[in-house]
Scaffold this motif. Structure first.
Motif, PDB file in Angstrom:
ATOM      1  N   CYS A   1     -17.658  33.435  98.571  1.00 10.89           N
ATOM      2  CA  CYS A   1     -17.341  32.010  98.702  1.00 10.89           C
ATOM      3  C   CYS A   1     -16.596  31.543  97.447  1.00 10.89           C
ATOM      4  O   CYS A   1     -16.975  31.861  96.330  1.00 10.89           O
ATOM      5  N   VAL A   2     -15.520  30.806  97.638  1.00 10.68           N
ATOM      6  CA  VAL A   2     -14.707  30.365  96.508  1.00 10.68           C
ATOM      7  C   VAL A   2     -14.970  28.916  96.094  1.00 10.68           C
ATOM      8  O   VAL A   2     -14.445  28.464  95.086  1.00 10.68           O
ATOM      9  N   ASP A   3     -15.752  28.173  96.865  1.00  7.77           N
ATOM     10  CA  ASP A   3     -16.098  26.812  96.463  1.00  7.77           C
ATOM     11  C   ASP A   3     -17.007  26.888  95.244  1.00  7.77           C
ATOM     12  O   ASP A   3     -17.662  27.885  95.002  1.00  7.77           O
ATOM     13  N   GLY A   4     -17.088  25.797  94.500  1.00 10.99           N
ATOM     14  CA  GLY A   4     -17.836  25.820  93.254  1.00 10.99           C
ATOM     15  C   GLY A   4     -19.207  25.185  93.305  1.00 10.99           C
ATOM     16  O   GLY A   4     -19.716  24.772  92.275  1.00 10.99           O
ATOM     17  N   PHE A   5     -19.849  25.101  94.452  1.00  8.09           N
ATOM     18  CA  PHE A   5     -21.176  24.509  94.497  1.00  8.09           C
ATOM     19  C   PHE A   5     -22.206  25.536  94.021  1.00  8.09           C
ATOM     20  O   PHE A   5     -21.898  26.708  93.816  1.00  8.09           O
ATOM     21  N   LEU A   6     -23.428  25.106  93.836  1.00  9.55           N
ATOM     22  CA  LEU A   6     -24.444  25.906  93.154  1.00  9.55           C
ATOM     23  C   LEU A   6     -24.581  27.337  93.670  1.00  9.55           C
ATOM     24  O   LEU A   6     -24.520  28.286  92.904  1.00  9.55           O
ATOM     25  N   TYR A   7     -24.760  27.516  94.958  1.00 11.03           N
ATOM     26  CA  TYR A   7     -25.000  28.874  95.467  1.00 11.03           C
ATOM     27  C   TYR A   7     -23.727  29.615  95.862  1.00 11.03           C
ATOM     28  O   TYR A   7     -23.796  30.704  96.407  1.00 11.03           O
ATOM     29  N   ALA A   8     -22.573  29.070  95.544  1.00 11.14           N
ATOM     30  CA  ALA A   8     -21.319  29.763  95.865  1.00 11.14           C
ATOM     31  C   ALA A   8     -21.207  31.088  95.130  1.00 11.14           C
ATOM     32  O   ALA A   8     -20.512  31.996  95.577  1.00 11.14           O
ATOM     33  N   TYR A   9     -21.916  31.211  94.023  1.00  7.56           N
ATOM     34  CA  TYR A   9     -21.807  32.412  93.187  1.00  7.56           C
ATOM     35  C   TYR A   9     -23.008  33.341  93.354  1.00  7.56           C
ATOM     36  O   TYR A   9     -23.305  34.122  92.459  1.00  7.56           O
ATOM     37  N   TRP A  10     -23.671  33.283  94.496  1.00  7.75           N
ATOM     38  CA  TRP A  10     -24.858  34.107  94.696  1.00  7.75           C
ATOM     39  C   TRP A  10     -24.572  35.591  94.523  1.00  7.75           C
ATOM     40  O   TRP A  10     -25.445  36.359  94.139  1.00  7.75           O
ATOM     41  N   LEU A  11     -23.346  35.990  94.775  1.00  6.85           N
ATOM     42  CA  LEU A  11     -22.991  37.405  94.647  1.00  6.85           C
ATOM     43  C   LEU A  11     -22.277  37.700  93.325  1.00  6.85           C
ATOM     44  O   LEU A  11     -22.045  38.849  92.993  1.00  6.85           O
ATOM     45  N   ARG A  12     -21.966  36.653  92.577  1.00  8.25           N
ATOM     46  CA  ARG A  12     -21.268  36.802  91.289  1.00  8.25           C
ATOM     47  C   ARG A  12     -22.017  36.017  90.220  1.00  8.25           C
ATOM     48  O   ARG A  12     -21.538  35.027  89.682  1.00  8.25           O
ATOM     49  N   PRO A  13     -23.218  36.448  89.884  1.00  4.84           N
ATOM     50  CA  PRO A  13     -24.055  35.650  88.983  1.00  4.84           C
ATOM     51  C   PRO A  13     -23.491  35.472  87.581  1.00  4.84           C
ATOM     52  O   PRO A  13     -23.846  34.510  86.900  1.00  4.84           O
ATOM     53  N   ALA A  14     -22.603  36.345  87.156  1.00  2.00           N
ATOM     54  CA  ALA A  14     -22.006  36.181  85.826  1.00  2.00           C
ATOM     55  C   ALA A  14     -21.225  34.873  85.729  1.00  2.00           C
ATOM     56  O   ALA A  14     -21.043  34.345  84.625  1.00  2.00           O
TER      57      ALA A  14
END
Length: 97
Positions: free
Chosen positions: A25-38
Motif C-alpha cells: 500500500c502506498v498511502d501514508g496512513f498508520l497501517y500502510a507500512y505493515w509490510l515495510r516497518p522500517a
C-alpha cells in the motif's frame, strides 16, 4: 473509536465490512507500512500520521523497532506477513442500508 454496535443505534441498519490493507500500500496512513516497518523510523513518515501525533514520545519504541529490524527479530516474529496479499488491521467500512 466507538463500538461497531453503536453505528446501528445512530444510523439505523448498517453493513460493516472489513477493509484489508493491500500488500505494498502506498498511502501514508498508520497501517500502510505493515509490510515495510522500517518506514516508521523515518520522521517524515511519522509526521504525516495523526496517530503518531497523538502518541507523544515514541523514541523508546522506535529504538526497539530499529534493533529488531537490524537483528532479524522482527522478521522472525512477523516474517509470515510477507506471504500475505493484504492484512486486516482492523479498518472497517460502515455503510447504511
Amino acid at each position: 473509536m466507538p463500538r461497531l454496535t453503536n453505528y446501528e443505534e445512530w444510523l439505523g441498519p448498517v453493513e460493516i465490512s472489513a477493509v484489508a490493507v493491500p500488500h505494498g500500500c502506498v498511502d501514508g496512513f498508520l497501517y500502510a507500512y505493515w509490510l515495510r516497518p522500517a518506514a516508521y523510523l523515518d520522521p517524515k513518515v511519522r509526521a504525516a500520521m495523526s496517530s503518531f501525533w497523538a502518541l507523544g514520545d515514541v523514541s523508546e519504541a522506535l529504538e526497539r523497532l530499529s534493533g529488531d529490524l537490524n537483528s532479524g527479530a522482527w522478521a522472525a516474529r512477523y516474517g509470515h506477513l510477507l506471504d500475505l496479499d493484504a492484512y486486516d488491521a482492523g479498518y472497517r467500512l460502515v455503510t447504511t442500508k
